[in-house]
Enzyme design. Structure first.
Site: not given
Lengths: 430, 331
Positions: A69, A100, A185, A237, A310, A314
């Site tokens: 977010l 992150n 991940h 994922h 996911d 950007h």
């Protein structure tokens, strides 16, 4: 919306109970008061304010277990508010943010910040994972007990793998004390040091390839550690047949493993990269057609428990770069449901099974009271038209970032209305 | 200037840019090679300078240091009478690269006619070509393509052997990182040559045989019956345990010397795009063998090929595209 309110003439869908019937649902004080096929006999709900759904599908709101977010730290890409709007538009009523951010959510203040901002914004419900390791450095584990007490829903180093086997072992073992989930991940960083899937296309484009083995090596290592520690492990994922098969076998052995994938991994293959299309750059990379098909099949047979967007927003500047240095990720919140519905329209799986992957299954993995129609549960609902055909237009996204490779992609299925705690947070114009 | 409309592009080479060899037809490659031949003669003659590109501006935009290629392009532009400007831009991919688009936009505002671009990232030249209004020549992008190098190699071979079709060419060295290898694979394959690639397995890219080549890790086997041996440069930072363990081991197994060369045809020719690492990928004795080595000739062909490319890509701009159209038979 008033204190009491009814949706009538809806196709009620509840994947958790298998309900698929024409009926009505009554909301009272933000919670589901009642629902069912014969709620008002066959008549009208009297003087209760009601919305006629016209036979469209009413289901529990989507639970998206993997979003970024941008707040705090990258508010030019997304904020809890803009991401909340995107979620509402996508029919998502609960989502879990990756830690992150800048600063990293590796202490209780970070967890509290996200919770407070989400309360202020009052759109979709926003939860957060805590980091597994401080500053996502992969070395020292965080205060998993305290963070979970303050509401962290699980622990992950976000887009980085916990690469050190010793650290991963301790995280899985330690988290067991608090019954916390470790979300990985799953890519071996040394092998995943590349730009796209390894193979002919990468070779032609002169890009560094990431082999399929990068994923399965990490998944298989982690499954061994899971066996050793008896923790709870979730692979994010999943993108390859090999990883799917490893997880399927581990589930058969009774290990507490779950996994998710994102719509692009069963919708696109590596050819979407085409001529250096950075919007198709994701981590892990889009794979070959055989892997794409294996992921779709695994969603259908339940090996893949959940579908998450996911969501990785950007800005233009992060994508208008040479492929190797462009940021990976797709803004996926607003296209999660229609892209996923393709698996139903293509005949791979029944509608209720698919909706389970988007609602009850992720809620169960996360231990959330969400993702099912239940009397007394929060009225988090999504009304959608399962048939409506349209084309995705990223420019029309309400989220801040428009990075999607699905420009003009034909889909079938559209969100009409999203309700969180009885409040309508999104509604189509018509 | 504004970009020429597609219909005004020359029929025999209907491309605005030269970004790579992949996608060019045999006819189009032949057209560029034939045109280059003329410039070989011009360059060998007394009066090298023409005014063909008078008034046109050519910018050499190099994001990666290069002396040879830049000089070759500069000379080509100047011999055709263009105004040539050299720009070197320090580039680090750690420093986020808005500079690429920024630089493109800035230069575009100065109305150049041709941009010649080298960049360390694959695909960067194509990205830049989408942001400018002028013709763009790829002078090497990452590990992707280096089309003028493949053209000059082909011209060199064709002049010596009279053809490309049916020849067996071995490309030896760092195939994984080499744009020269990729452009040559496409060009030679399109023109009907048989291509072999030779490297230690760590320097062979995945699925390379899908590009229509045979892959080898035994140099002697690869050279057997070859007409042409094309050596590639191996960057020193890849020779100390990362991709190969040491220089001496590399030279022992993949360096071109007399002994390994015996496997090739007796009249086999040797090429290298330069700059050479003597004693690493090629033995000096072989490199300097005037009967075998085409290395100096390659440099000469480079200028001619680049003149032909500049000439071709500015045909429409000079209003000469029509003249290049194939003559139609009278009705």
């Amino acid at each position: 919306m008033s204190e009491r309110f009814a949706f009538v003439n809806a196709r009620l869908l509840d994947p958790a109970s298998g309900l698929d019937a024409r009926g009505a649902l009554v909301i009272e004080k933000g919670r589901i008061a009642d629902f069912g096929a014969h709620l008002f006999g066959d008549g009208a709900p009297g003087d209760l304010p009601a919305f006629d759904c016209g036979g469209q599908c009413l289901m529990p709101g989507l639970v998206d277990m993997r979003v970024q977010l941008g707040e705090p730290g990258e508010e030019h890409k997304e904020t809890i508010r803009s991401g909340g709007l995107a979620a509402a538009r996508g029919g998502v009523t609960s989502m879990v943010a990756l830690p992150n951010t800048e600063p990293v959510v590796d202490d209780v203040a970070g967890v509290e910040f996200v919770a407070r901002r989400a309360r202020e914004v009052k759109l979709a419900k926003v939860y957060t994972y805590g980091a597994v390791t401080r500053a996502l450095e992969g070395k020292e584990i965080t205060e998993i007990g305290l963070l979970s007490e303050f509401g962290a829903l699980g622990f992950t180093d976000a887009t980085r793998a916990v690469a050190d086997a010793g650290v991963m072992r301790r995280a899985l073992a330690y988290a067991r004390a608090y019954d916390q989930l470790i979300v990985q991940h799953p890519e071996d960083p040394a092998l995943a040091d590349g730009d796209m899937n390894e193979g002919e296309i990468a070779t032609r484009l002169g890009l560094h390839g990431i082999p399929v083995a990068a994923e399965v090596i990490m998944v298989e290592r982690d499954l061994r550690l899971l066996e050793l520690t008896d923790g709870r492990y979730h692979a994010a994922h999943v993108s390859t047949r090999a990883a799917v098969e490893a997880i399927r076998a581990a589930k058969a052995r009774g290990l507490r493993v779950t996994c998710d994938t994102a719509p692009h991994y069963f919708t696109l293959n590596e050819s979407a990269v085409g001529d250096y299309r950075t919007f198709a750059k994701v981590s892990p990379p889009l794979r070959g057609e055989d892997d794409r098909r294996a992921v779709a099949e695994a969603v259908a047979d339940g090996t893949i428990d959940a579908i998450a967007s996911d969501h990785s927003p950007h800005d233009q500047d992060s994508k208008r770069l040479p492929f190797a240095i462009a940021a990976p990720g797709i803004a996926g919140l607003e296209t999660l449901l229609p892209l996923s519905l393709a698996l139903v329209h293509d005949g791979l799986m029944p509608l209720l099974d698919l909706l389970a992957r988007l609602t009850s299954a992720p809620a169960a993995i996360l231990g959330l009271e969400a993702g099912r129609l239940q009397r007394g549960a929060p009225a988090d609902l999504t009304l959608f038209d399962v048939e409506r055909a349209w084309r995705i237009d990223p420019d029309a996204f309400v989220g801040k970032s428009k990075n999607s490779p699905f420009d003009d992609h034909p889909v079938q299925g559209a969100v009409l209305r999203t309700v969180v705690d009885g409040r309508t947070v999104f509604q189509t114009e018509s | 200037m504004t970009a020429p409309a597609p219909e005004s592009l020359p029929a025999r080479f209907p491309h605005r840019h030269l970004l790579g060899i992949e996608g060019l037809s045999a006819d189009q490659i032949t057209y560029l090679l034939d045109r280059s031949e003329r410039y070989v003669e011009v360059n060998r003659g007394g009066n090298k300078k023409s005014s063909l590109l008078r008034g046109l501006t050519v910018i050499n935009l190099f994001f990666e240091s290069s002396t040879r290629t830049r000089t070759s392009f500069e000379l080509a532009g100047k011999r055709l009478g263009a105004d040539v400007i050299n720009m070197s831009v320090a580039w680090s991919s750690i420093k986020k690269g808005e500079t690429l688009i920024d630089t493109a936009m800035t230069l575009n505002a100065m109305h150049p006619d041709v941009l010649i671009v080298r960049h360390p990232d694959s695909g960067a030249v194509k990205l830049l070509s989408e942001k400018v209004n002028c013709a763009v020549i790829n002078a090497g992008d990452g590990s992707h393509e280096h089309p003028t190098q493949a053209l000059l190699d082909a011209l060199t071979i064709r002049r010596r052997r009279g053809r490309l079709e049916g020849l067996t060419v071995a490309i030896c060295g760092d195939i994984l990182h080499s744009r020269v290898a990729r452009s040559n694979i496409y060009l030679l394959g399109t023109m009907g040559a048989r291509v072999r690639v030779v490297a230690p397995p760590t320097l062979l890219p995945a699925a390379i045989e899908r590009l229509g080549v045979e892959a080898f890790s035994d140099m002697t086997a690869a050279l057997e019956g070859c007409d042409i041996v094309m050596m590639l440069r191996l960057q020193t930072e890849r020779m100390h345990g990362t991709f190969v363990p040491s220089i001496r081991e590399y030279f022992r197994f993949f360096g071109l010397d007399r002994e390994k060369l015996q496997a090739a045809k007796p009249d086999t020719l040797i090429m290298h795009p330069g700059p050479m690492n003597r004693g690493v990928e090629i033995d000096s004795e072989v490199a300097d063998d005037i009967d075998r080595s085409l290395i100096r000739e390659q440099v000469e062909m480079g200028v001619a090929v680049r003149m032909a490319c500049l000439d071709t890509l500015t045909l429409a701009l000079r209003g000469e595209a029509e003249a290049e159209a194939p003559r139609r038979a009278a009705p």
